[in-house]
Design an enzyme around this catalytic site. Sequence first.
Site, PDB file in Angstrom:
ATOM      1  N   SER A  38       3.373  -2.257   4.033  1.00  0.00           N
ATOM      2  CA  SER A  38       3.293  -0.805   3.848  1.00  0.00           C
ATOM      3  C   SER A  38       4.497  -0.315   3.061  1.00  0.00           C
ATOM      4  O   SER A  38       5.562  -0.936   3.073  1.00  0.00           O
ATOM      5  CB  SER A  38       3.278  -0.104   5.207  1.00  0.00           C
ATOM      6  OG  SER A  38       4.566  -0.173   5.817  1.00  0.00           O
ATOM      7  N   ASP A  39       4.327   0.817   2.364  1.00  0.00           N
ATOM      8  CA  ASP A  39       5.498   1.503   1.858  1.00  0.00           C
ATOM      9  C   ASP A  39       6.279   2.012   3.069  1.00  0.00           C
ATOM     10  O   ASP A  39       5.728   2.177   4.157  1.00  0.00           O
ATOM     11  CB  ASP A  39       5.113   2.655   0.930  1.00  0.00           C
ATOM     12  CG  ASP A  39       6.217   2.981  -0.072  1.00  0.00           C
ATOM     13  OD1 ASP A  39       7.371   2.598   0.167  1.00  0.00           O
ATOM     14  OD2 ASP A  39       5.923   3.614  -1.100  1.00  0.00           O
ATOM     15  N   CYS A  40       7.552   2.236   2.879  1.00  0.00           N
ATOM     16  CA  CYS A  40       8.429   2.410   4.040  1.00  0.00           C
ATOM     17  C   CYS A  40       8.101   3.656   4.851  1.00  0.00           C
ATOM     18  O   CYS A  40       8.098   4.777   4.325  1.00  0.00           O
ATOM     19  CB  CYS A  40       9.883   2.404   3.584  1.00  0.00           C
ATOM     20  SG  CYS A  40      10.340   0.774   2.962  1.00  0.00           S
ATOM     21  N   CYS A  96       0.843  -1.192   0.000  1.00  0.00           N
ATOM     22  CA  CYS A  96       0.000   0.000   0.000  1.00  0.00           C
ATOM     23  C   CYS A  96       0.883   1.247   0.000  1.00  0.00           C
ATOM     24  O   CYS A  96       2.020   1.220   0.452  1.00  0.00           O
ATOM     25  CB  CYS A  96      -0.957  -0.007   1.188  1.00  0.00           C
ATOM     26  SG  CYS A  96      -0.193  -0.354   2.791  1.00  0.00           S
ATOM     27  N   SER A 150       5.228   4.405   6.000  1.00  0.00           N
ATOM     28  CA  SER A 150       3.921   5.007   5.729  1.00  0.00           C
ATOM     29  C   SER A 150       2.969   4.874   6.913  1.00  0.00           C
ATOM     30  O   SER A 150       2.032   5.675   7.038  1.00  0.00           O
ATOM     31  CB  SER A 150       3.293   4.405   4.473  1.00  0.00           C
ATOM     32  OG  SER A 150       3.080   3.029   4.613  1.00  0.00           O
TER      33      SER A 150
END
Length: 760
Positions: free
Chosen positions: A298-300, A265, A302
């Site tokens: 998750s994107d880092c 995401c 986020s």
Amino acid sequence: MVQNELTTTATKLSLPRAAAAAAKTRLSLLLLLLLLFAPTSWARAPFACDPRNGLTRGLGFCRAGLPIHVRVRDLLGRLTLQEKIRLLVNNAAAVPRLGIQGYEWWSEALHGVSNAGPGTKFGGAFPAATSFPQVITTAASFNATLWEEIGRVVSDEARAMYNGGTAGLTYRARTWGRGQETPGEDPVMAGKYAASYVRGLQGNVGNRLKVAACCKHYTAYDLDNWNGVDRYHFNAQVSKQDLEDTYNVPFKACVVDGKVASVMCSYNQVNGVPTCADPNLLKNTIRGQWRLNGYIVSDCDSVGVLYESQHYTATPEDAAADTIKAGLDLDCGPFLAVHTEEAIRGGKLAEADVDLALANTITVQMRLGMFDGEPSAQPYGNLGPRDVCTPAHQQLALEAARQGVVLLKNQGQALPLSARRHRTVAVIGPNSDVTATMIGNYAGVACGYTTPLQGIGRYSRTVHQQGCAGVACNSNQLFGAAETAARQADATVLVMGLDQSIEAEFRDRAGLLLPGRQQELVSRVAMASRGPTILVLMSGGPVDVSFAKNDPRIAAILWAGYPGQAGGQAIADVLFGTVNPGGKLPMTWYPQEYVAKIPMTDMNMRANPARGYPGRTYRFYKGPVVYPFGYGMSFTTYRHSLVEAPTQVSVPLASLDAAVVARNSSSLSTGIKAAHVNCDAASLEIHVDVKNTGSMDGTHALLVFSEPSEGKWSPAKQLIGFEKVHVPAGSRRRVRVDVRVRALERGRRVRDPKDPDRRA
């Protein structure tokens, strides 16, 4: 040392000559076996379930013969809450008492094994890996077979590096996001690319994974840093219509067709909700509707971003609870490791929720064989340093670059050049002798490079001038020398365009023109050139080169994207006709004035004439273009003829779920309501004859579009299928294109229950 000792021992033996020879042979065989089976200097220790560890080898989760869900349940039952929480993040902690090592989940393999993430390191036995063209370039081939083969090679090298202890087994690819990292603007094509590349990466041995791929950035992630708005604060206002027929299409294909092991995401919000905290997007759609067999990450940072920057939750514990309950399984970042325990203690989250998340990640690790003991004894365990940067892999990188080159202009058949007639070639431009520029972003350490200057130098003598000190081209100081070189040469090749200083992560472009004074350099050199002038462009996004398209002194234009480690050779091979170009643009090239009409914060796909909004992509934009989506020329000509295509599609009742039929049919009727038919599996075949009417063999991309009946919601046209076919000169090939019925439905109106009249 072993060999010396054995030889010395054999020398001391007092035996008849024949016996001594036989003994020496046996000793040599023993030595060979020792060398073959001795641990190598690059071998990895088992991640878990080491057969030499008597304390763990008999535990249930280490019994490879048991079903994976049984093993996962056994492991979860042995972990403490604190141990579980430390496994929720990308740098998962070791559990020494259970013999489990730490693991770094973040590795990158966008177009080759990359060290952009902390999970991969180059050096020692693995100094480099094959660097393929950037995704946007490979997409221009319109060759799904090539995409899957690249994935297979990348995963060979990734698995080899894992076996050597220098890389992980969980790799990120791209489905939507920054232009150069994606397969272009068409959702059907992007989905086909994602599914093909993922299949190559993950392998096809049942439920087992070669590596675990991840499709990102889900969803509606179109902005990094534009005009004071960045990805950490952007709320993408997206209609249900556009989510259904554009933004979610590639991700659905990645999950359903590619069977990807992970989805990431994105940072942005969609309609006021962070994607990583939206149960409708995660739990209901990815896992519920699309049936993801894997984990959501998750994107880092986020999760931290939605609390600290977007202020979506009142407390960090709320952020941890909301994301995990929404369906997030893994946090790329430390946030969940820090705040999850307090969320549980505060009653905002249950330990069972954490167990569900870990079940998804651990299941993937078990499918990878990480809990099966000795890596060298498993499938792919034989891969090592000799399987990285092989000649075959590097040849595939060259072939991918060749197939990605797009011929945009060829006035008077100026190309191909002739090594006999064009003995001296002036090679000019800021990208004429570059290396790292060719591999774009999220790249690793390439096996080696062939620059455009070097590639052209294999055909003709070259005169080189940079013309500009870099792609910014802020000075004309070097223009004079470039003009002089052009006057002296039989042909001039200008290699211009962009690089990561112009377009990159967190760096959106402000315009579509060539940077700085590049256009001036091109025009001045073209005026001075004694022979034909060819413009070669490196870029990830479109460039408005209307000036060159309309300038008769510029005979030809090539787009090479970011062509990878062998890009210079591929460019030269096309210039001199060793390769007949067959690439086609995977995105529309707009004129510069388009930028002023379409703010990047406006996510609507469809045009809105009332407010002067022109729409996005070839599907909805009807204004002037520099070059259209799917455009690309060849050194030969083709003729198409439709051989066979159905005029209607029948869905037999026998193929439908009995409950669906019962709900939608009376006892006397064989009809069903079309609105309730699942068309995902239905397809039709189109047969087309492609004839090469020219004098040169060629590889042709056949694109099939549908043109829906005119309607307010329908796209002007929609790509529904494509195939790549090699056609020798004068020959004919019959091509079958399989078209999903679902693709024909895209553009149908989707009602938003919150606002029945709202489309965009």
